[in-house]
Design an enzyme around this catalytic site. Structure first.
Site, mmCIF file in Angstrom:
data_model
loop_
_atom_site.group_PDB
_atom_site.id
_atom_site.type_symbol
_atom_site.label_atom_id
_atom_site.label_comp_id
_atom_site.label_asym_id
_atom_site.label_seq_id
_atom_site.Cartn_x
_atom_site.Cartn_y
_atom_site.Cartn_z
ATOM 1 N N ASP A 344 0.863 -1.184 0.000
ATOM 2 C CA ASP A 344 0.000 0.000 0.000
ATOM 3 C C ASP A 344 0.897 1.231 0.000
ATOM 4 O OD1 ASP A 344 1.110 0.248 2.513
ATOM 5 O OD2 ASP A 344 -0.784 0.353 3.587
ATOM 6 N N ASP A 346 1.384 4.737 2.374
ATOM 7 C CA ASP A 346 0.949 5.353 3.624
ATOM 8 C C ASP A 346 1.338 6.834 3.653
ATOM 9 O OD1 ASP A 346 0.425 2.653 5.189
ATOM 10 O OD2 ASP A 346 2.407 2.463 4.285
ATOM 11 N N ASP A 435 -3.319 4.403 2.762
ATOM 12 C CA ASP A 435 -3.657 4.729 4.152
ATOM 13 C C ASP A 435 -3.335 6.192 4.414
ATOM 14 O OD1 ASP A 435 -4.354 2.109 4.658
ATOM 15 O OD2 ASP A 435 -2.459 1.585 5.642
HETATM 16 N N1 CTP Z 1 0.511 1.133 11.530
HETATM 17 C C1 CTP Z 1 -0.030 1.604 12.695
HETATM 18 N N2 CTP Z 1 -1.358 1.416 12.952
HETATM 19 C C2 CTP Z 1 -2.147 0.762 12.047
HETATM 20 C C3 CTP Z 1 -1.596 0.283 10.859
HETATM 21 C C4 CTP Z 1 -0.254 0.485 10.624
HETATM 22 O O1 CTP Z 1 0.675 2.194 13.500
HETATM 23 N N3 CTP Z 1 -3.432 0.598 12.323
HETATM 24 C C5 CTP Z 1 1.919 1.362 11.260
HETATM 25 C C6 CTP Z 1 2.673 0.054 11.265
HETATM 26 O O2 CTP Z 1 3.238 -0.193 12.531
HETATM 27 C C7 CTP Z 1 3.748 0.274 10.249
HETATM 28 C C8 CTP Z 1 3.271 1.422 9.380
HETATM 29 O O3 CTP Z 1 2.093 1.895 9.979
HETATM 30 O O4 CTP Z 1 4.913 0.661 10.900
HETATM 31 C C9 CTP Z 1 3.067 1.006 7.975
HETATM 32 O O5 CTP Z 1 2.244 -0.144 7.934
HETATM 33 P P1 CTP Z 1 2.059 -1.038 6.654
HETATM 34 O O6 CTP Z 1 1.588 -0.215 5.533
HETATM 35 O O7 CTP Z 1 1.201 -2.181 7.064
HETATM 36 O O8 CTP Z 1 3.501 -1.647 6.423
HETATM 37 P P2 CTP Z 1 4.729 -1.142 5.559
HETATM 38 O O9 CTP Z 1 5.898 -1.173 6.444
HETATM 39 O O10 CTP Z 1 4.418 0.155 4.887
HETATM 40 O O11 CTP Z 1 4.899 -2.297 4.501
HETATM 41 P P3 CTP Z 1 4.266 -2.374 3.033
HETATM 42 O O12 CTP Z 1 5.341 -1.871 2.132
HETATM 43 O O13 CTP Z 1 3.971 -3.809 2.809
HETATM 44 O O14 CTP Z 1 3.049 -1.525 3.002
HETATM 45 MN MN MN Z 2 2.674 0.437 3.774
HETATM 46 MN MN MN Z 3 -0.398 0.732 5.532
#
Ligand code: CTP
Ligand code: MN
Ligand code: MN
Length: 510
Positions: A344, A346, A435
């Site tokens: 995703d 963020d 996100d």
């Molecule tokens: N996070 C959070 N609360 C949530 C969801 C996510 O604090 N409800 C934080 C997670 O701890 C993470 C960050 O947001 O450190 C990013 O989460 P995520 O998108 O799931 O992981 P990524 O590290 O960005 O991996 P990816 O590249 O697969 O998206």
């Molecule tokens: Mn992410």
């Molecule tokens: Mn995320």
């Protein structure tokens, strides 16, 4: 037969010496002036070394016979990074930050390519650059801290880049950790995640059990697997998991947006093994999230590229600034840590001049705008439960209280890389998971640290409470001894409050 293997496989069969031929090799033209190679004889043998030296020289490389300060690249075979460092120490050679320690595979590939190929993690035995130049202490720079420096059990005291020298082991551990997670065995899952995390921070590849000495987070269970992989090239346990029906099904089911462990468990128990059977089953009820997950499945499982993430960034900034012109929009998550792909994108949004009400209204306004433009494919808005005076949460993996939304957006191909790769026919867009988090301006450093991840953040919280008597979460840092909140304008200040060296986002890939 491969000429590079020849000298290796038959070192003893000496060719009859040609009488009268000079023993000195003819002079060669040096094509690559910036490189001075030295080939390590240790574990390679005299014959193969001589053979490789001659071959490399013929290809235009400068290869010196003796070790000296002019050497820029040391090439070794069957040696680990720590072996070479140890050897260098014995030779009393000051390892400069310019020195590269490389595996023979780099030289072989370079000779094949007719020029030095790019040095990547699989070639580099040890990255000297990072640890030497990082130390402000000249005495420390002279010694060999990479090999002897004690490795912390906390990820927040290690630098973990994406340059992983121990993929074979960490991939195996991640499979096992995931399998334990699917079986809700948190302790074992954490054991293997911590082991993977610590190996990812090593500046060298583990090639013998000796290399694992002194590394924290490697219990017997973990060491057994390492040993098996060193000896057989694979672990029977990992192989069994990869072939396990339950593991395969859970992996498949959880790849659908909105499907977690509980749903997977249910579908597995009901006898489902494929997504098509699940989708076409009339008796199953799906949440709106799962419906979207199935609808955009193909797009969502094909990862988001950096170019796509940047394009989404532009989209987010445009929308946010239409309502709050002074807002800051920062890409967080994996992309901020330097990852090239993600599941995703963020973003953290904050605005210095806005009132609480402006803040509360922003995400709904942005979502509404996208909906009107037909770009909103799915939206789950979570209202804020943030309270200014609440103490940080003691739980290391507690969710935060900021207002946020989990979205699926329609990204038109033409917005990516200026439309360079936009497809001419068929679907003109891709569904992307996005996100967004909105946080009060004075909390932005904490929110940024938390949302940059990875699980690094968990270890930072663990470190704060166990080592500093402080509580850290995505909103604040509280000092239990002094009974005060510690303010921070930047991530650097948070690390400083915790008495830690600053770790850059791209060094947080633990
Ligand atoms: N996070 C959070 N609360 C949530 C969801 C996510 O604090 N409800 C934080 C997670 O701890 C993470 C960050 O947001 O450190 C990013 O989460 P995520 O998108 O799931 O992981 P990524 O590290 O960005 O991996 P990816 O590249 O697969 O998206
Ligand atoms: Mn992410
Ligand atoms: Mn995320």
């Amino acid at each position: 037969m491969d000429p590079l293997q020849m000298a290796h496989s038959s070192p003893r069969k000496k060719r009859p010496r040609q009488m009268g031929a000079p023993m000195l090799s003819p002079p060669h033209n040096i094509k690559f002036q910036d490189l001075v190679l030295y080939i390590l004889e240790k574990k390679m043998g005299t014959t193969r070394r001589a053979f490789l030296m001659e071959l490399a020289r013929r290809k235009g490389f400068r290869v010196d016979n003796e070790l000296s300060d002019s050497i820029t690249h040391i090439v070794a075979e069957n040696n680990s990074g720590s072996d070479v460092l140890e050897w260098l120490q014995v030779q009393n050679i000051k390892a400069s930050s310019q020195l590269e320690l490389l595996d023979i595979s780099w030289l072989i590939e370079s000779m094949g390519a007719g020029k030095p190929v790019e040095m990547t993690g699989k070639h580099q035995l040890v990255s000297m650059r990072r640890d030497y130049t990082a130390s402000p202490n000249p005495e420390l720079q002279k010694t060999l801290p990479v090999a002897v420096k004690k490795i912390s059990q906390y990820a927040c005291q290690r630098r973990t880049t994406l340059n992983n020298y121990n993929n074979v082991f960490t991939d195996a551990f991640e499979v096992l950790a995931e399998n334990y997670e699917f079986r809700e065995n948190e302790v074992f899952s954490l054991t293997f995640m911590r082991a993977a995390s610590v190996l990812k921070s090593l500046p060298f590849t583990i090639i013998s059990m000796k290399d694992t000495e002194g590394i924290p987070c490697l219990g017997d269970q973990v060491k057994c697997i390492i040993e098996e992989i060193i000896e057989d090239g694979e672990s029977s346990e990992v192989k069994a998991v990869l072939n396990d029906e339950r593991y395969q099904s859970f992996k498949l089911f959880t790849s659908v947006f909105g499907v977690g462990l509980k749903t997977s468990e249910k579908w597995f128990r009901m006898g489902f093994r494929t997504l098509s059977k699940i989708k076409s089953d009339k008796s199953l009820k799906f949440t709106p999230m799962q419906k979207a997950g199935f609808l955009y499945y193909e797009d969502l499982v094909s990862c988001v590229t950096r170019a796509e993430a940047e394009a989404v960034g532009v989209l987010v900034k445009e929308a946010v600034r239409a309502f709050l012109p002074d807002a800051f929009v920062t890409m967080t998550g994996g992309f901020r840590r330097g990852k090239k792909i993600g599941h995703d994108v963020d973003f953290l949004i904050t605005s210095p001049g806005s009132t609480d009400e402006d803040e509360e209204q922003l995400l709904p306004k942005v979502i509404n705008l996208w909906e009107r433009k037909g770009l909103l494919l799915y939206c789950d808005l979570v209202e804020s439960t943030f309270e200014k005076l609440k103490l940080p949460s003691r739980k290391v993996d507690a969710l935060d209280h900021f207002q946020k939304c989990f979205l699926i957006l329609k990204l038109h191909h033409q917005r990516v890389d200026g439309g360079k790769y936009s497809q001419q026919e068929g679907k003109t867009w891709k569904a992307i998971r996005v996100d967004l988090v909105m946080c009060p301006y004075e909390r932005r450093a904490f929110a940024l640290l938390g949302w940059t991840g990875s699980r690094f953040e968990r270890d930072l919280r663990r470190y704060a409470s166990h080592e500093r008597k402080m509580i850290l979460d995505n909103h604040a840092l509280y000092d239990k001894t002094k009974k005060i909140f510690l303010k921070a304008e930047s991530e650097e200040e948070i690390f400083a409050h915790l008495g830690l060296d600053y770790i850059e986002p791209w060094e947080r890939n633990a």
